[in-house]
Design an enzyme around this catalytic site. Structure first.
Site, mmCIF file in Angstrom:
data_model
loop_
_atom_site.group_PDB
_atom_site.id
_atom_site.type_symbol
_atom_site.label_atom_id
_atom_site.label_comp_id
_atom_site.label_asym_id
_atom_site.label_seq_id
_atom_site.Cartn_x
_atom_site.Cartn_y
_atom_site.Cartn_z
ATOM 1 N N CYS A 29 0.830 -1.208 0.000
ATOM 2 C CA CYS A 29 0.000 0.000 0.000
ATOM 3 C C CYS A 29 0.867 1.263 0.000
ATOM 4 O O CYS A 29 1.546 1.554 0.989
ATOM 5 C CB CYS A 29 -0.909 -0.049 1.228
ATOM 6 S SG CYS A 29 -1.776 1.476 1.608
ATOM 7 N N CYS A 32 0.054 3.771 2.745
ATOM 8 C CA CYS A 32 0.514 3.248 4.042
ATOM 9 C C CYS A 32 1.983 3.593 4.261
ATOM 10 O O CYS A 32 2.391 3.894 5.386
ATOM 11 C CB CYS A 32 0.331 1.730 4.113
ATOM 12 S SG CYS A 32 -1.381 1.191 4.002
#
Length: 100
Positions: A29, A32
């Site tokens: 991600c 993230c």
């Protein structure tokens, strides 16, 4: 204190006392990865007063499902085991700090 990595086995005990900031994330991600340095800074700054932890949604999908994490990053602040605040997506450090 370093960031704790939570699993089904230690999650409930960890969030049960005091303030615990939990970052639900995944290695693949991109957003993230943008939040990760902020989470690390918060762990260092609030060491001793707030537990900062991470949950890898790929390996701990049951926890992500239990807390209805539908998008990542999702950061949840727990207070004595109860969800107090939820942040979805990339947020500036000041947003997290205002909740702490």
């Amino acid at each position: 204190m370093s960031i704790q990595h939570l699993t089904v086995g230690n999650f409930d005990e960890t969030i049960s006392k005091g303030k615990v900031l939990v970052d639900f994330w995944a290695d693949w991600c991109g957003p993230c990865k943008m939040v990760a340095p902020v989470i690390e800074e918060l762990a260092a700054k609030y060491d001793g007063s707030v537990v900062v932890a991470k949950v890898d949604v790929d390996s701990e999908g049951a926890l992500a499902g239990r807390y209805r994490v539908e998008g990542i990053p999702t950061v949840i602040l727990f207070s004595d085991g109860v969800e107090a605040r939820r942040f979805v997506g990339v947020q500036p450090k000041e947003i997290y700090e205002s909740a702490l």
